[in-house]
Motif scaffolding. Structure first.
Motif, short mmCIF file in Angstrom:
data_model
loop_
_atom_site.label_atom_id
_atom_site.label_comp_id
_atom_site.label_asym_id
_atom_site.label_seq_id
_atom_site.Cartn_x
_atom_site.Cartn_y
_atom_site.Cartn_z
N ASP A 555 0.81 -1.22 0.00
CA ASP A 555 0.00 0.00 0.00
C ASP A 555 0.84 1.26 0.00
O ASP A 555 0.29 2.37 -0.04
CB ASP A 555 -0.92 0.01 1.23
N ARG A 576 -10.70 -2.64 0.24
CA ARG A 576 -10.03 -2.49 1.53
C ARG A 576 -10.68 -3.41 2.55
O ARG A 576 -11.90 -3.44 2.71
CB ARG A 576 -10.14 -1.04 2.03
N SER A 578 -10.38 -4.56 6.67
CA SER A 578 -9.79 -4.12 7.92
C SER A 578 -8.90 -5.19 8.51
O SER A 578 -9.12 -6.38 8.33
CB SER A 578 -10.90 -3.77 8.92
#
Length: 582
Positions: A555, A576, A578
């Protein structure tokens, strides 16, 4: 004269009174001791009154007390301790609680702060029911929406509090693992709770006994059949599914459901019972974690087929297949029960490399994947992305055998034939395990955009050299369509000669058009000068300072300004997920 009269005029009046009192004291000296003492007591009281008025006047003119009420109460709110609500990965549960105990000292600072704090119920509306002090917070938050966290036990007092503020509860987080004081009191509350204001609800009850009254049926009507405003629902370690519809629901999580075998006091729910989700057409996020599909899928001979629930707005759908007896079959069962739109991002966990090829063979070739990310910096994540949705998979790759199986899947599965964009971040061990195969970048011959991450989080003697990773790219027959190269440089890099070699070697026949470099701020200045000189070898050159993130090292590219443009084959739109907060 009252101390509430805070002004310059009140001080002037007090000075006149004190001046007159001094004159009276002169006269009293001739009248005897008793009269003098009376006048001295009067002057003392006036001076003390003046000191109180001065202090109050000083508080009024202090800059902090001249702030608008809204700003001061916001500052007060920042003093509260944040209390995260735990969730099982990969479920997103972004809600937080705030402990109001740190606000208590504010009540003793000054009258204005005390009055302001007590007159702002929203400061006290996050209530953790795990001690008797919470009762004060209930009193101070009368009439405002409440966020309540019940842990670790459901008591009679807790039940009385919750029923008393039934219509105020906006968030309800139940993390009870020590049972209940009164049998079936919590289950009774959950079935009768009106939930008129309830927006977000989490029920996590590992090893608790209070749901035995709910275990006799596979589905239960919660909140008295209401819950029309409910936006988020999280069920963990419970044996039932809701029977009622939640038309406003946008997020649903089901984790570690308790399985009650038939004949043991109740009937377990099965995949067919997920039909209640049809009453939530606005659902955007769905997480099913370790639900033991092999126990809950109806047998093939059963005429009762699992109905397909179409969720047209579903954006994120995660299924944790841990401990499933047949992972691919479990995925097929879930995929046939839940029908998301093509734009949905899906996530599957616990897929071993030997299962990857079998699973990928079930995918339709009509929507080819163009993008691939292999990031083994944290969760061993493999992501495939097409024009609309994406598929993410976490898999444990621990040996050369695992890599051989993964390599076979890359070579034989049709979903990798059209990969045009590759993001890759491997550990030194992984690079060592694949050294016996053909060069890594030849696995995807149609790649036009390539992002390579050299993870600096390893110890210095483990850091991969640029030459080791880029060694094969200087030959134009490797990735012949390559247009854009992105690479990060750690602070330990002493030379960019290997990168320059790649650029000059490809310039003879297959030149690179665009180069994106992210460099560690600890990079030596002379090396940074050599990096900037590479601009002459490409048409477009982007460079920026960057720190490699811990969770997903690849990232780093997202933090480079201007790293992406319309013409570049490297895009930023990855789904995305978590990190695991547990």
């Amino acid at each position: 004269m009252s101390t509430s009269d805070v002004s310059v005029e009140s001080l002037e009046t007090l000075v006149q009174v004190i001046s007159s009192g001094v004159q009276e004291l002169r006269i009293a000296c001739a009248e005897g001791t008793t009269r003098q003492l009376e006048q001295l007591d009067f002057l003392k009281a006036m001076f003390l009154n003046g000191a109180r008025i001065s202090d109050a006047f000083r508080n009024v003119v202090l800059p902090v007390n001249r702030l608008p009420r809204e700003i001061l109460t916001h500052i007060f709110s920042l003093l509260r301790d944040e209390l995260s609500i735990p969730a099982h990965f990969p479920a997103r549960w972004p809600f937080k609680m705030y402990k109001a105990e740190p606000l208590e000292p504010l009540l003793a600072v000054c009258r204005r702060w005390r009055e302001l704090a007590l007159a702002t119920p929203s400061l006290w509306n996050n209530i953790a029911i795990n001690d008797r002090r919470s009762n004060n917070h209930f009193i101070r938050s009368i009439g405002v929406p409440l966020s309540i966290n019940i842990v670790p036990r459901y008591t009679r007092q807790t039940d009385a509090w919750c029923r008393n503020v039934d219509s105020q509860i906006q968030q309800l987080h139940i993390d009870v693992f020590e049972g209940e004081e009164e049998p079936d009191s919590l289950s009774d509350f959950l079935q009768t709770f009106s939930a008129t204001r309830l927006l977000h609800c989490k029920i996590d009850a590992p090893y608790a006994l209070f749901f035995r009254s709910l275990s006799v049926a596979p589905t239960v009507s919660l909140f008295g059949g209401n819950g029309s405003n409910l936006r988020s629902l999280y069920l963990a370690s419970v044996s039932f599914l809701p029977a009622n519809a939640f038309p406003s629901l946008t997020r649903f999580t089901l984790c570690f459901p308790t399985y009650i075998p038939p004949g043991h006091g109740g009937k377990p729910w099965d995949i067919c019972d997920l039909k209640f989700l049809a009453g939530s057409p606005l659902l955007e996020e769905l997480y099913l974690c370790r639900i033991q599909v092999h126990f809950r899928a109806p047998p093939p001979s059963n005429a009762r087929r699992s109905p397909s629930v179409k969720l047209p707005r579903l954006r994120y759908f995660a299924f944790d297949a841990y401990r499933e007896l047949d992972i691919v079959q479990a995925i097929r069962t879930i995929d046939s029960a839940i029908i998301p739109p093509p734009s949905c991002h899906r996530y599957y966990t616990s897929l071993r490399p030997n299962i990857i090829a079998e699973y990928l063979s079930t995918l339709s070739p009509n929507e080819p994947f163009r993008r691939l990310r292999i990031d083994f910096s944290g969760r061993n994540l493999l992501q495939l992305s097409g024009k609309q949705g994406s598929i993410s998979m976490s898999m444990p790759v621990k040996s050369g055998v695992d890599w051989r199986r993964l390599h076979t899947a890359f070579r034989t599965s049709r979903v990798f034939e059209d990969i045009e964009e590759l993001w890759i971040c491997l550990s030194p061990i992984d690079y060592g395990l694949i050294r016996f195969f053909q060069p890594l970048f030849t696995w995807f011959p149609r790649v036009r955009g390539l992002s390579i991450t050299l993870n600096p989080l390893y110890s210095p003697h483990q850091l991969l050299s640029l030459e080791y990773v880029l060694g094969t790219l200087h030959v134009g027959i490797i990735c012949p369509l390559l247009d854009t190269l992105c690479v990060n440089l750690s602070g330990n890099v002493t030379s960019v000669d290997p990168l320059e070699c790649v650029l000059r070697g490809r310039a003879l026949g297959r030149p690179l058009r665009r180069l994106v470099i992210g460099y560690d701020p600890r990079l030596e200045m002379n090396v940074l000068g050599d990096v900037l000189a590479l601009e002459e070898l490409v048409d477009e050159f982007v460079v920026g300072e960057v720190m490699v993130p811990v969770e997903l090292a690849s990232d780093w590219l997202l933090d480079i300004p201007n790293a992406f443009d319309e013409a570049s084959p490297v895009k930023e739109g990855w789904a995305r997920w978590s990190p695991n907060p547990l």
